[in-house]
Scaffold this active site. Structure first.
Site, PDB file in Angstrom:
ATOM      1  CG  ASP A 137      -8.494   0.041  -3.704  1.00 41.37           C
ATOM      2  OD1 ASP A 137      -7.481  -0.475  -4.220  1.00 41.37           O
ATOM      3  OD2 ASP A 137      -8.536   0.387  -2.505  1.00 41.37           O
ATOM      4  CD  GLU A 138      -9.862   4.149  -1.498  1.00 45.58           C
ATOM      5  OE1 GLU A 138     -10.713   4.714  -0.811  1.00 45.58           O
ATOM      6  OE2 GLU A 138      -8.847   3.589  -1.001  1.00 45.58           O
ATOM      7  CG  HIS A 198      -4.169   2.251  -2.384  1.00 47.30           C
ATOM      8  ND1 HIS A 198      -4.245   2.867  -1.150  1.00 47.30           N
ATOM      9  CD2 HIS A 198      -5.415   2.301  -2.897  1.00 47.30           C
ATOM     10  CE1 HIS A 198      -5.500   3.253  -0.931  1.00 47.30           C
ATOM     11  NE2 HIS A 198      -6.226   2.931  -1.975  1.00 47.30           N
ATOM     12  CG  ASP A 248      -2.317   0.611   0.800  1.00 47.74           C
ATOM     13  OD1 ASP A 248      -2.315   1.755   0.315  1.00 47.74           O
ATOM     14  OD2 ASP A 248      -3.355  -0.057   0.954  1.00 47.74           O
ATOM     15  CE1 TYR A 298     -14.750  -2.820   3.048  1.00 51.77           C
ATOM     16  CE2 TYR A 298     -13.447  -0.889   3.607  1.00 51.77           C
ATOM     17  CZ  TYR A 298     -13.830  -1.845   2.691  1.00 51.77           C
ATOM     18  OH  TYR A 298     -13.294  -1.842   1.433  1.00 51.77           O
TER      19      TYR A 298
HETATM   20  C1  ACM Z   1     -10.931  -0.102  -0.154  1.00 52.81           C
HETATM   21  O1  ACM Z   1     -11.470  -0.032   0.958  1.00 52.81           O
HETATM   22  N1  ACM Z   1     -10.256   0.925  -0.622  1.00 52.81           N
HETATM   23  C2  ACM Z   1     -11.034  -1.276  -0.974  1.00 52.81           C
END
Ligand code: ACM
Length: 765
Positions: free
Chosen positions: A333-334, A270, A196, A425
């Site tokens: 992601d992101e 990331h 990350d 989560y």
């Molecule tokens: C995430 O929570 N960015 C997959």
């Protein structure tokens, strides 16, 4: 008919609970408790059939090892023989005729023997885990298993947990313990989030700087992300990575527990830890990338250059050699697109390949990686952003931003793992945010996890098979140690384990909670949260119209002790035997005990008694959708007592607040007070001024008191009180107008963006 069946099913379970013998999680598909016990001692033989099947013997040996470690029982494994079959024994028998899939099993416990049968060694392993759960807590030379007959198989083939070791490195012994806990609850997929922005945790031989540089960050944010303005840093270096030998060891360990590891190598976003090690992989190599010291999402991402693809293919080649499972998680992601927008190279690449925007460039990136991994016989999983700009042909999707991504992917006939943030989560608060360890935010108590139904009802029957299963995610920004991971993961991950395994149909939380309460003491050495035992409070009026507080808890055999003076309660405090009558604003603190020992249940709650409590109010300007859906929060007697959670707060984004409260009758009003949140970094500004006015008839507002609100922009988040002192006014209506601060000032990371204001209880005295 269905309802009747459900009741019967439940009553037999509850019956089973009453003697605390059977507390199986996940609860089996078919279960029948029977009379008698099977005693295990050092002379009990564990026998296997057929004698030559090494995988069956391995399952039996793992079982024996687990019994030694958890229960201190020393048993030996032997191939079956007529002599052994005569004595008391535990028999693991392959039975290819069983029609329970590759994870199902049958288990029969009688006073004379235990028979575990399955068509596969994996099924036998799950039978062994059920036996482990039937054992009593603690260590002893002889123990008994209660007699029962079980036929079991899972609902979903993918039952996962993700552990983020990028934000905080977790040592190998803990990773193994975590995998063992997963296996005990019949979860079969460990998603290992290895890279990350804040750290690269896997040794890659060809790129040693990934760990030499990328595994170390200089420091971390102090407190919660938004807590301080500006953010403060702790000056404490954080590091750690796994050698390839350690990874192989963990993979072998997981294999003995039938847990598949899905390694995650994040791309294209990331990636800042990788860029710190190899800046040439970014779009602006001269920028001086450092391993990210903030939480959240860095704008510095991989540049989609041939150099980057060559690097990632090399990395993935080493990853494939370490992890034998079908799936490699490539993140996805992101990924902020700023760096790509500012890069002449990226813009040129988009033109050359007819890509109409940066989303399509991300798709291009993922498709190339997918093609490479497919050529090596592997498949990719990505977070649901990989749908944007078009899904790679064979990709599986992890639905995290709600369930929509999963539904869309299943409709496109792609495999899906459901892990929506709201229910999966496990980094969110599981109890009162004011008294829990610092977490990322949100609120996800155990019963809300358990209430989740992983199969979206939007899906046609034919598409349901694409939902492979369900996963819980443990992001570790606020979990620096294994103990903190255990606290946040358990028991919520156990609820998800049951959802992944137990057959569909209504699941009863009280039944789960009873089994869990008896199961948890068996998790020795695990720092699980005890919020299951917490006390909840509700209010009711008594015959004289006074407010009474009723305390409740899920478990029936503990006692509640409480204080009303703010002091910490203990066994010498008042014992709760019935509703507590309040005559003034009071903080109730309570704790639970069973058999002389604290059970861990707690409560700290202030009940604000005032003339506005439970009185209706109307908004002239609506608050943010969902922050006060039934127009009740501002007079419910519960004050927002912490900026850690927005649960009790009503917010107004980019708008003033304007509301009128109706006291019902003309009464004397001496004081009106309310609190406002200050969370500057998150754009939460107190109002610039608050006007509070009174009226007897809802039109002629008089006695307006205007309060300026002053505060320091810099410093920690805060709760700011506003009080209007009316001395002896009489009124039926109270109108409150609060002026929004407007936009974030120069110097703020969101300078020029609209601010929000948030308040909680309108207290009228
Ligand atoms: C995430 O929570 N960015 C997959």
């Amino acid at each position: 008919m269905k309802y009747l069946f459900f009741c019967l099913f439940l009553s037999s379970t509850v019956l089973a609970q009453s003697d605390n013998q059977y507390n199986l999680i996940p609860f089996p598909a078919r279960f029948s408790g029977q009379n008698g016990q099977f005693s295990i001692s050092a002379s009990t033989r564990v026998i296997t059939s057929p004698a030559t099947d090494a995988t069956v013997r391995a399952v039996a040996q793992t079982f024996v090892n687990q019994l030694k470690a958890a229960n201190d029982l020393s048993l030996a494994v032997a191939p079956t023989s007529p002599a052994l079959a005569k004595g008391a024994h535990i028999f693991f028998a392959l039975n290819k005729k069983l029609n329970l899939g590759d994870e199902g099993y049958k288990l029969t416990v009688t006073p004379g023997k235990v028979l575990a049968e399955a068509a596969t060694s994996k099924g036998l392993f799950y039978a062994a885990q059920t036996i482990r759960q039937l054992l009593p807590a603690g260590k002893s030379a002889t123990v008994s298993l209660p007699a029962c007959a079980i036929t079991d198989k899972p609902r979903f083939g993918y039952r996962g947990l993700m552990l983020d070791v990028g934000r905080h490195f977790m040592p190998v012994p803990f990773v193994k313990k975590f995998i063992d806990l997963m296996a005990l609850h019949k979860q079969n997929t460990f998603h290992w989030h290895l890279t990350d922005d804040q750290g690269w945790r896997i040794d890659i031989k060809k790129y040693p700087k990934l760990t030499q540089i990328g595994s170390k960050r200089a420091e971390s944010i102090v407190g919660q992300y938004y807590q301080n303005y500006p953010q403060q840093f702790d000056g404490k270096p954080v590091g750690g990575f796994y050698t390839q030998e350690e990874i192989k060891d963990v993979v072998r360990y997981a294999q003995t527990r039938f847990v598949t590891i899905v390694p995650e190598i994040e791309m294209p976003g990331h990636a800042q830890a990788a860029l710190a090690a190899y800046p040439e992989l970014g779009c602006d190599p001269a920028k001086g990338y450092q391993v990210y010291t903030k939480w959240g999402v860095s704008e510095d991402v991989y540049c989609p250059s041939e150099k980057t693809f060559g690097f990632l293919q090399d990395v993935l080649t080493e990853v494939i050699a370490l992890f034998p499972g079908k799936y490699i998680h490539i993140g996805g992601d992101e990924c902020p697109k700023t760096a790509w927008k500012n890069s002449a190279f990226c813009q040129e690449l988009m033109k050359k390949n007819n890509l109409k925007d940066e989303n399509e460039l991300q798709s291009y990136f993922i498709r190339r990686i997918e093609k490479f991994l497919n050529s090596k016989g592997r498949s990719i999983i990505g977070w649901d952003e990989i749908l944007e700009g078009g899904l790679a042909p064979n990709a599986a999707v992890m639905s995290w931003r709600g369930t929509e991504g999963g539904i869309a992917a299943a409709k496109q006939k792609h495999a899906v793992i459901m892990t929506p943030g709201a229910t999966c989560y496990l980094d969110q608060y599981q109890g009162n945010p004011a008294t829990e360890p610092l977490a990322i935010g949100g609120y996800l108590p155990l019963d809300q996890v358990y209430a989740y139904e992983p199969m979206p009802n939007e899906l046609a029957a034919a598409d349901q098979k694409y939902i492979l299963g369900v996963q819980g995610n443990i992001w570790t920004e606020y979990m620096p140690t294994p103990e903190s991971v255990e606290y946040m993961a358990f028991p919520r991950a156990i609820a998800l384990a049951e959802l992944g395994w137990m057959q569909p149909g209504p699941h009863n939380f009280e039944d789960f909670a009873q089994r869990l309460k008896n199961h948890l003491p068996k998790l020795t050495g695990v720092n699980y949260a005890k919020r299951l035992f917490d006390i909840t409070a509700s209010t009711q009026p008594n015959e004289q119209g006074q407010i009474q507080v009723v305390l409740k808890k899920l478990d029936t055999d503990s006692q509640i002790f409480y204080t009303l003076n703010g002091k910490e309660p203990n066994e010498r405090s008042t014992e709760y035997i019935g509703p507590i009558t309040l005559t003034k604003t009071t903080t109730i603190r309570a704790m639970t005990r069973t058999g002389g020992a604290p059970t861990g249940g707690q409560l700290t709650q202030t009940f604000t008694l005032h003339k506005g409590k439970n009185k209706p109010y109307t908004y002239a300007l609506a608050p943010d959708q969902s922050s006060d859906p039934t127009s009740a929060k501002l007079t419910d007697g519960v004050r927002g007592d912490t900026p850690r959670s927005r649960r009790e707060w009503v917010s107004f984004y980019g708008s003033d607040m304007d509301l009128t409260l109706d006291l019902g009758d003309i009464t004397s009003v001496t004081k009106v007070s309310l609190n406002f949140l200050k969370i500057i970094l998150e754009k939460g500004f107190p109002p610039t001024a608050v006007e509070i006015a009174l009226s007897k008839d809802e039109s002629d507002f008089k006695d307006a008191i205007t309060q300026p609100v002053t505060y320091d922009l810099n410093g920690p988040w805060a709760i700011l009180p506003v009080v209007a002192d009316f001395k002896t006014a009489r009124a039926r209506y109270v109108r409150i107008r609060a002026k929004n601060a407007g936009v974030c000032p120069a110097g703020h990371p969101n300078a020029g963006a609209k601010t929000w204001l948030a308040t909680d209880e309108v207290v009228v005295e």
